[in-house]
Design a protein around this motif. Structure first.
Motif, PDB file in Angstrom:
ATOM      1  N   ARG A  32     -33.297  27.803   5.846  1.00  0.00           N
ATOM      2  CA  ARG A  32     -32.251  27.851   6.865  1.00  0.00           C
ATOM      3  C   ARG A  32     -32.795  28.439   8.165  1.00  0.00           C
ATOM      4  O   ARG A  32     -32.591  27.889   9.249  1.00  0.00           O
ATOM      5  CB  ARG A  32     -31.055  28.693   6.396  1.00  0.00           C
ATOM      6  CG  ARG A  32     -30.031  27.929   5.608  1.00  0.00           C
ATOM      7  CD  ARG A  32     -28.746  28.706   5.419  1.00  0.00           C
ATOM      8  NE  ARG A  32     -28.882  29.973   4.730  1.00  0.00           N
ATOM      9  CZ  ARG A  32     -28.992  30.114   3.409  1.00  0.00           C
ATOM     10  NH1 ARG A  32     -28.997  29.063   2.613  1.00  0.00           N
ATOM     11  NH2 ARG A  32     -29.098  31.303   2.873  1.00  0.00           N
ATOM     12  N   ARG A  72     -21.022  31.855   5.035  1.00  0.00           N
ATOM     13  CA  ARG A  72     -21.596  30.746   4.267  1.00  0.00           C
ATOM     14  C   ARG A  72     -21.368  30.946   2.777  1.00  0.00           C
ATOM     15  O   ARG A  72     -21.548  32.042   2.257  1.00  0.00           O
ATOM     16  CB  ARG A  72     -23.106  30.647   4.539  1.00  0.00           C
ATOM     17  CG  ARG A  72     -23.756  29.457   3.866  1.00  0.00           C
ATOM     18  CD  ARG A  72     -25.284  29.581   3.875  1.00  0.00           C
ATOM     19  NE  ARG A  72     -25.726  30.703   3.058  1.00  0.00           N
ATOM     20  CZ  ARG A  72     -25.910  30.659   1.731  1.00  0.00           C
ATOM     21  NH1 ARG A  72     -25.699  29.555   1.065  1.00  0.00           N
ATOM     22  NH2 ARG A  72     -26.306  31.729   1.074  1.00  0.00           N
ATOM     23  N   LEU A 107     -18.481  28.005   6.185  1.00  0.00           N
ATOM     24  CA  LEU A 107     -19.390  26.907   5.881  1.00  0.00           C
ATOM     25  C   LEU A 107     -19.592  26.839   4.366  1.00  0.00           C
ATOM     26  O   LEU A 107     -20.040  27.818   3.768  1.00  0.00           O
ATOM     27  CB  LEU A 107     -20.730  27.125   6.589  1.00  0.00           C
ATOM     28  CG  LEU A 107     -21.715  26.000   6.421  1.00  0.00           C
ATOM     29  CD1 LEU A 107     -22.217  25.549   7.791  1.00  0.00           C
ATOM     30  CD2 LEU A 107     -22.891  26.445   5.588  1.00  0.00           C
ATOM     31  N   GLU A 109     -21.481  24.883   1.479  1.00  0.00           N
ATOM     32  CA  GLU A 109     -22.563  23.945   1.199  1.00  0.00           C
ATOM     33  C   GLU A 109     -22.223  23.108  -0.029  1.00  0.00           C
ATOM     34  O   GLU A 109     -21.569  23.579  -0.967  1.00  0.00           O
ATOM     35  CB  GLU A 109     -23.870  24.704   0.941  1.00  0.00           C
ATOM     36  CG  GLU A 109     -24.376  25.460   2.148  1.00  0.00           C
ATOM     37  CD  GLU A 109     -25.635  26.256   1.888  1.00  0.00           C
ATOM     38  OE1 GLU A 109     -26.303  26.600   2.864  1.00  0.00           O
ATOM     39  OE2 GLU A 109     -25.947  26.553   0.711  1.00  0.00           O
ATOM     40  N   ASN A 110     -22.691  21.879  -0.007  1.00  0.00           N
ATOM     41  CA  ASN A 110     -22.607  20.969  -1.154  1.00  0.00           C
ATOM     42  C   ASN A 110     -21.183  20.759  -1.650  1.00  0.00           C
ATOM     43  O   ASN A 110     -20.948  20.615  -2.843  1.00  0.00           O
ATOM     44  CB  ASN A 110     -23.512  21.473  -2.290  1.00  0.00           C
ATOM     45  CG  ASN A 110     -24.913  21.758  -1.787  1.00  0.00           C
ATOM     46  OD1 ASN A 110     -25.506  20.930  -1.110  1.00  0.00           O
ATOM     47  ND2 ASN A 110     -25.425  22.929  -2.077  1.00  0.00           N
ATOM     48  N   CYS A 148     -21.147  20.952   4.429  1.00  0.00           N
ATOM     49  CA  CYS A 148     -22.434  20.315   4.694  1.00  0.00           C
ATOM     50  C   CYS A 148     -23.317  20.457   3.456  1.00  0.00           C
ATOM     51  O   CYS A 148     -22.963  21.153   2.509  1.00  0.00           O
ATOM     52  CB  CYS A 148     -23.121  20.943   5.906  1.00  0.00           C
ATOM     53  SG  CYS A 148     -23.719  22.617   5.658  1.00  0.00           S
ATOM     54  N   THR A 149     -24.449  19.801   3.474  1.00  0.00           N
ATOM     55  CA  THR A 149     -25.402  19.978   2.382  1.00  0.00           C
ATOM     56  C   THR A 149     -26.210  21.245   2.636  1.00  0.00           C
ATOM     57  O   THR A 149     -26.370  21.668   3.789  1.00  0.00           O
ATOM     58  CB  THR A 149     -26.368  18.780   2.275  1.00  0.00           C
ATOM     59  OG1 THR A 149     -27.155  18.730   3.469  1.00  0.00           O
ATOM     60  CG2 THR A 149     -25.615  17.468   2.072  1.00  0.00           C
ATOM     61  N   SER A 150     -26.737  21.825   1.596  1.00  0.00           N
ATOM     62  CA  SER A 150     -27.583  23.006   1.775  1.00  0.00           C
ATOM     63  C   SER A 150     -28.863  22.635   2.515  1.00  0.00           C
ATOM     64  O   SER A 150     -29.452  23.466   3.198  1.00  0.00           O
ATOM     65  CB  SER A 150     -27.895  23.672   0.428  1.00  0.00           C
ATOM     66  OG  SER A 150     -28.555  22.778  -0.421  1.00  0.00           O
ATOM     67  N   ASN A 152     -29.139  20.937   5.127  1.00  0.00           N
ATOM     68  CA  ASN A 152     -28.938  20.931   6.580  1.00  0.00           C
ATOM     69  C   ASN A 152     -28.156  22.134   7.098  1.00  0.00           C
ATOM     70  O   ASN A 152     -27.810  22.173   8.278  1.00  0.00           O
ATOM     71  CB  ASN A 152     -28.212  19.649   7.000  1.00  0.00           C
ATOM     72  CG  ASN A 152     -29.094  18.445   6.852  1.00  0.00           C
ATOM     73  OD1 ASN A 152     -30.236  18.440   7.291  1.00  0.00           O
ATOM     74  ND2 ASN A 152     -28.578  17.414   6.217  1.00  0.00           N
ATOM     75  N   SER A 153     -27.883  23.111   6.268  1.00  0.00           N
ATOM     76  CA  SER A 153     -27.009  24.205   6.702  1.00  0.00           C
ATOM     77  C   SER A 153     -27.595  24.998   7.863  1.00  0.00           C
ATOM     78  O   SER A 153     -26.855  25.428   8.746  1.00  0.00           O
ATOM     79  CB  SER A 153     -26.647  25.114   5.531  1.00  0.00           C
ATOM     80  OG  SER A 153     -27.790  25.703   4.974  1.00  0.00           O
ATOM     81  N   ILE A 156     -26.765  23.203  11.078  1.00  0.00           N
ATOM     82  CA  ILE A 156     -25.336  23.308  11.395  1.00  0.00           C
ATOM     83  C   ILE A 156     -25.017  24.710  11.915  1.00  0.00           C
ATOM     84  O   ILE A 156     -24.288  24.869  12.903  1.00  0.00           O
ATOM     85  CB  ILE A 156     -24.461  22.969  10.163  1.00  0.00           C
ATOM     86  CG1 ILE A 156     -24.759  21.566   9.639  1.00  0.00           C
ATOM     87  CG2 ILE A 156     -22.977  23.170  10.456  1.00  0.00           C
ATOM     88  CD1 ILE A 156     -24.441  20.448  10.595  1.00  0.00           C
ATOM     89  N   ILE A 157     -25.544  25.743  11.259  1.00  0.00           N
ATOM     90  CA  ILE A 157     -25.310  27.127  11.682  1.00  0.00           C
ATOM     91  C   ILE A 157     -25.759  27.319  13.125  1.00  0.00           C
ATOM     92  O   ILE A 157     -25.018  27.827  13.963  1.00  0.00           O
ATOM     93  CB  ILE A 157     -26.040  28.116  10.740  1.00  0.00           C
ATOM     94  CG1 ILE A 157     -25.352  28.146   9.371  1.00  0.00           C
ATOM     95  CG2 ILE A 157     -26.115  29.516  11.349  1.00  0.00           C
ATOM     96  CD1 ILE A 157     -26.147  28.819   8.268  1.00  0.00           C
TER      97      ILE A 157
END
Length: 172
Positions: A32, A72, A107, A109-110, A148-150, A152-153, A156-157
């Protein structure tokens, strides 16, 4: 005095993403941070897991950690634990943010709302109860859910925090 577009752009070149001291030092955290494409600094945050700071034109640091944060969750199962067993602790974090006028992005993930509705997650928490909690917290705590997917987190953050800072700078 309002900053002009050039001053804003110069200021945005100085960003640092802040991540909370409670974030566990894992390979996923490292990924990340690498996705940020800017410096990252471990710092105690009063709520949330991520925020942003910059250096202003007068060379003073300006932090958004009490204005906007990202909380997250690694998956829907972890969110269920926070909305269920750990709800009191989790909600008090959102209460503190609200009291300070801080916007919180949640946020996950997944996950997705569709996954929640299908009960496609590892928890006995009822999908209707989870959806109701998420939807109630949107107006109650000025909370914005993002899925979002992990993988791409980090991107996004950084993008959310960058845009929040840019909009803030336009108004000062």
């Amino acid at each position: 005095m309002l900053m002009n577009v050039f001053e804003i752009e110069e200021t945005l070149k100085t960003i640092t993403i802040l991540y909370d001291t409670r974030e566990q030092p894992t390979k996923k955290l490292e990924r990340r941070i690498n996705q940020f494409g800017c410096p990252a600094l471990k710092e105690k945050l009063d709520y949330g897991d991520y925020s942003i700071k910059c250096v202003m034109l007068d060379k003073n640091e300006f932090s958004m950690k009490n204005k906007v944060v990202i909380e997250r969750k690694m998956d829907i199962g972890e969110l269920c634990m926070c909305m269920g067993q750990q709800r009191k602790r989790f909600e008090s974090e959102f209460e503190r943010a609200k009291k300070d006028g801080c916007k919180v992005y949640l946020l996950i993930e997944n996950g997705s709302m569709d996954k929640i509705l299908r009960h496609d997650y590892e928890s006995r928490m009822n999908p209707k109860a989870l959806i109701a909690s998420i939807c109630a917290w949107i107006p109650r705590y000025n909370m914005i859910p993002i899925f979002c997917t992990s993988a791409n987190s980090g991107k996004i953050i950084k993008e959310v925090l960058f845009r929040e800072l840019k909009e803030y700078l336009k108004g000062i």
